[in-house]
Design a protein around this motif. Structure first.
Motif, PDB file in Angstrom:
ATOM      1  N   TYR A 312     -31.646   6.175 -40.330  1.00  0.00           N
ATOM      2  CA  TYR A 312     -32.497   6.345 -39.155  1.00  0.00           C
ATOM      3  C   TYR A 312     -32.351   5.168 -38.215  1.00  0.00           C
ATOM      4  N   SER A 313     -32.108   3.976 -38.772  1.00  0.00           N
ATOM      5  CA  SER A 313     -31.940   2.840 -37.875  1.00  0.00           C
ATOM      6  C   SER A 313     -30.625   2.965 -37.106  1.00  0.00           C
ATOM      7  N   THR A 314     -29.584   3.538 -37.747  1.00  0.00           N
ATOM      8  CA  THR A 314     -28.344   3.788 -37.009  1.00  0.00           C
ATOM      9  C   THR A 314     -28.602   4.719 -35.839  1.00  0.00           C
ATOM     10  N   MET A 315     -29.336   5.802 -36.152  1.00  0.00           N
ATOM     11  CA  MET A 315     -29.668   6.769 -35.114  1.00  0.00           C
ATOM     12  C   MET A 315     -30.365   6.070 -33.958  1.00  0.00           C
ATOM     13  N   SER A 316     -31.301   5.195 -34.289  1.00  0.00           N
ATOM     14  CA  SER A 316     -32.074   4.570 -33.223  1.00  0.00           C
ATOM     15  C   SER A 316     -31.215   3.559 -32.464  1.00  0.00           C
ATOM     16  N   GLN A 317     -30.290   2.872 -33.150  1.00  0.00           N
ATOM     17  CA  GLN A 317     -29.427   1.925 -32.431  1.00  0.00           C
ATOM     18  C   GLN A 317     -28.453   2.657 -31.511  1.00  0.00           C
ATOM     19  N   ILE A 318     -27.966   3.826 -31.952  1.00  0.00           N
ATOM     20  CA  ILE A 318     -27.104   4.600 -31.055  1.00  0.00           C
ATOM     21  C   ILE A 318     -27.930   5.105 -29.884  1.00  0.00           C
ATOM     22  N   GLY A 319     -29.223   5.333 -30.150  1.00  0.00           N
ATOM     23  CA  GLY A 319     -30.120   5.658 -29.050  1.00  0.00           C
ATOM     24  C   GLY A 319     -30.111   4.558 -27.997  1.00  0.00           C
ATOM     25  N   TYR A 320     -30.087   3.292 -28.452  1.00  0.00           N
ATOM     26  CA  TYR A 320     -29.982   2.169 -27.509  1.00  0.00           C
ATOM     27  C   TYR A 320     -28.721   2.279 -26.666  1.00  0.00           C
ATOM     28  N   MET A 321     -27.611   2.628 -27.346  1.00  0.00           N
ATOM     29  CA  MET A 321     -26.353   2.715 -26.600  1.00  0.00           C
ATOM     30  C   MET A 321     -26.435   3.816 -25.551  1.00  0.00           C
ATOM     31  N   PHE A 322     -27.018   4.950 -25.923  1.00  0.00           N
ATOM     32  CA  PHE A 322     -27.162   6.038 -24.956  1.00  0.00           C
ATOM     33  C   PHE A 322     -28.062   5.608 -23.804  1.00  0.00           C
ATOM     34  N   LEU A 323     -29.127   4.871 -24.186  1.00  0.00           N
ATOM     35  CA  LEU A 323     -30.032   4.369 -23.160  1.00  0.00           C
ATOM     36  C   LEU A 323     -29.254   3.503 -22.168  1.00  0.00           C
ATOM     37  N   ALA A 324     -28.389   2.635 -22.702  1.00  0.00           N
ATOM     38  CA  ALA A 324     -27.607   1.760 -21.833  1.00  0.00           C
ATOM     39  C   ALA A 324     -26.681   2.580 -20.943  1.00  0.00           C
ATOM     40  N   LEU A 325     -26.040   3.606 -21.531  1.00  0.00           N
ATOM     41  CA  LEU A 325     -25.155   4.461 -20.729  1.00  0.00           C
ATOM     42  C   LEU A 325     -25.949   5.140 -19.626  1.00  0.00           C
TER      43      LEU A 325
END
Lengths: 615, 105
Positions: A312-325
């Motif tokens: 779940y933390s991976t999911m949330s960190q990739i969420g950060y990347m999407f947020l940045a994009l």
């Protein structure tokens, strides 16, 4: 730089050797082939990287056409490799982190029945992932995209004797396939409108062909986002990732943390022009990232399986990347992708060490006090966890996450900024809840530490890369991705840094207060009826599995059951019935009686001669 | 030559047709495999007779060459056939063709 093709050739050869060895290759040899091929690939990457940075080729990109893949009318996709700053970064992560994980895996998987099978899949994965990031056109990229999906399926279901693992593998395959279908439709639309799938040509043609914000480009961008969302386990196709933890832990580290799940981020960064032309789609990217990072953060708070917390933390960190994009901070997203690969691979490998030390126990409630028994895993968790929680200045995660928050703030995306900040708090809270529960308190389980160079070397290297060292790496992305809207921000950026640092430390403090003290307030907060309901809801990851089960799986199974005797089957079914009865009828004539045969030959001869004479 | 050609072609062909039909009838109604073989010989001779008659009618040598060929064929067929008959007798202890009907569909 014409040796570039070697980078995927080595893992591919490794795969072929191990696959054709059919499991009869001794363990040590399989380890040498499996790890060595990726090591050679990493070496090639290093040489290519040095050459690329010292003598940048014209146009900041080196293209190596290998052959024309196919030629159908005007459609002639090249099988060409393209090396630029972005693919070099991805290549470095894939082969570098990939090599360390392979090395660790040769320790982790020792004694497993399918040792060489494991390494053959892993090598195939590395080769496919390199196809994905080196591909010069989207068709080639799609080829690698499906290849990594296949390897992910094979490796999640690696221990296939347990039906649950097979189910998890199928779920991952089917759910990502939904996204892949969107992506395929997006590619068709791109080819239909632009007449090419070459990435550079698309990026050049798109601004002329599509007016900004037009429906067609928005549709294409949204379809590509659909593909990215499936691969990167973002809302609404995120449900497969936690189940994917059924695979061996090095697989989770390599595929479901460091490389494959970040392919969606790579895809969006690669086709950034399309998203810039479609502001609505780009907003959706940011929104998907922000919502996923919060949902996954809440879910990670209450999980009890060590690997599911990390998933779940991976999911949330990739969420950060999407947020940045979504905020247009393209390089910050790739930067976070790299640091995340370092510290999440470290955390997963360390969790693998913990799991093996505890004899395949994954429930953190049954662990405790492991600090003294497996010190290396403990320190890996502390450093990796700090990087995940973005502890200020001492960790790699801080630099990248802070960059994302600053860009979101400076770009005027207040909603994304606050979501990111709150997500940072959740991150440090669940990370240190995990670390305190596993490594502190009374010892509940008998554990023995691992040893050997393939155990401590990968952990140590990743541990160093997760500290400030990793945050200082400068990525050569200037020529590939557009510059971020906001540069250095001076005082405001410093304030944001301090704020996010304070938030991270607050999260750790609350996790520590809860674990070491006996806070009546927190106890009350956690144990009233509402909280218990909430935590059950969070534990089930907001009930998405339940929802999809009701929405898609059950109706589909119902339709299958209802339709199992469908009309078309009945019509088509008459053909075999007729053929079988004809067969039975003619078989009767084969009586084995010589005289009947002679008579029929004579009759036949008479008929034929009669026909010849009279017709 | 004149004496031979006095027999009309039709007569020779009718005789050969009768021989052929008798042979076929023999195969159809006899169960003893030896008689079946003999009937095949009769059929062959019927066919061969038609060749000879036709050859003499047109004054060509082909008919007689075909007759020699059929004669050779008949000899070869008889030797193989008799060998098979021996084997069948050993295996089934009878010469009844219906006994050897194992290869039915």
């Amino acid at each position: 730089m014409n040796f570039l093709f070697l980078v995927f050739l080595f893992p591919l050869l490794g795969f072929l050797i191990l696959a054709f060895g059919r499991g009869k290759i001794p363990e040590n040899l399989a380890a040498v082939v499996g790890v060595g091929s990726v090591g050679l690939s990493a070496l090639v990457t290093a040489i290519a990287g040095v050459q690329f940075l010292q003598h940048p080729p014209a146009g900041d990109a080196y293209v190596q056409p290998l052959w024309t893949w196919m030629q159908v009318g005007g459609f002639a996709p090249q099988f060409a490799l393209r090396l630029d700053g972005l693919s070099l970064t991805m290549m470095g992560v894939i082969t570098g982190v990939g090599f360390l994980i392979h090395l660790f895996a040769s320790w982790y998987m020792r004694g497993d029945e399918g040792f060489s099978r494991f390494f053959s899949y892993m090598n195939l994965f590395v080769a496919s992932m390199l196809f994905l990031v080196l591909g010069d056109n989207l068709l080639f990229l799609y080829f690698g995209w499906e290849g990594v999906g296949l390897c992910s399926y094979l490796l999640i279901g690696f221990w296939y004797q347990d039906p649950a693992n097979g189910a998890a593998a199928r779920k991952a395959f089917v759910v990502t396939r939904v996204g892949d279908t969107f992506m395929a439709i997006g590619l068709f639309l791109l080819f239909h409108t632009l007449g090419t799938l070459n990435i550079q040509e698309i990026l050049q043609l798109a601004p002329q062909a599509f007016p900004p914000g037009s429906i067609i480009v928005t549709l294409i961008a949204l379809l590509l986002l659909g593909g990215a969302v499936g691969k990167s386990a973002q809302l609404p196709l995120q449900t497969w990732l936690p189940d994917a933890m059924a695979g061996p832990t090095p697989v989770s580290a390599l595929i479901h943390a460091a490389t494959m799940v970040t392919a969606g981020v790579y895809l969006i960064a690669r086709t950034h022009t399309l998203f810039e032309l479609a502001p609505f789609a780009q907003e959706m990217v940011g929104l998907v990232g922000a919502v996923t990072l919060l949902l996954a953060g809440f879910t990670a708070l209450v999980q009890t399986d060590i690997k599911r917390v990390l998933a779940y933390s991976t999911m949330s960190q990739i969420g950060y990347m999407f947020l940045a994009l979504g905020a247009g901070a393209w390089s910050a997203a790739i930067f976070h992708l790299m640091t995340h690969a370092f510290f999440k691979a470290l955390l997963f490998l360390a969790s693998g060490a913990v799991i093996l030390a505890c004899h395949h126990e994954q429930d953190i409630r049954k662990m405790g006090g492991l600090r003294k028994k497996i010190p290396l895993a403990f320190w890996s968790f502390v450093v990796g966890g700090s990087a995940l929680a973005a502890l200020p200045y001492v960790t790699a995660g801080f630099f990248s996450k802070d960059e994302i928050l600053w860009q979101a703030y400076a770009g005027g995306h207040a909603g994304l900024f606050w979501a990111g900040l709150f997500g940072a708090f959740l991150t440090s809270l669940y990370t240190f809840r995990l670390i305190f529960t596993v490594f502190f308190g009374e010892a509940k389980i008998d554990a023995h530490a691992g040893h050997g160079v393939s155990y401590w070397l990968p952990l140590s290297v990743l541990l160093v890369l997760s500290t400030t060292v990793g945050g200082l790496i400068h990525l050569p992305l200037d020529g590939v991705l557009p510059a971020s809207p906001a540069g250095e921000g001076g005082a405001v950026q410093l304030q944001i840094k301090l704020l996010s640092g304070a938030v991270a430390i607050a999260g750790i403090a609350i996790a520590g207060w809860r674990f070491f003290g006996q806070p009546a307030l927190l106890h009350w907060l956690e144990n009233n009826a509402v909280a218990r309901l909430l935590s059950r809801w969070w534990y089930a990851a907001f009930g998405f599995d339940w929802l999809y089960d009701r929405l898609f799986v059950k109706p589909f199974l119902w339709a299958v059951r209802v339709n199992s005797k469908d009309v078309f089957d009945q019509i088509i079914g008459t053909v075999p019935v007729i053929l079988t009865s004809l067969n039975k009828a003619t078989a009767l004539s084969q009586s084995g009686r010589l005289r009947w045969y002679t008579a029929s030959v004579a009759c036949g001869a008479v008929l034929i001669i009669g026909a010849v004479i009279y017709l | 030559m004149n004496g031979v050609s006095a027999i009309p072609l039709e007569h020779a062909l009718i005789l050969s047709g009768i021989l052929f039909s008798m042979g076929l009838l023999g195969i159809l109604i006899r169960r003893n495999i030896l008689f079946v073989l003999m009937s095949i010989e009769v059929m062959m001779n019927g066919a061969a007779l038609a060749f000879v008659a036709a050859g003499s009618r047109w004054g060509a040598a082909d008919g007689q060459i075909m007759f020699i060929l059929i004669l050779t064929l008949a000899a070869a067929e008889a030797s193989v056939g008799l060998a098979l008959v021996l084997q069948i007798y050993r295996r089934f202890n009878t010469l009844d063709t219906d006994a050897a009907s194992e290869m039915k569909g």
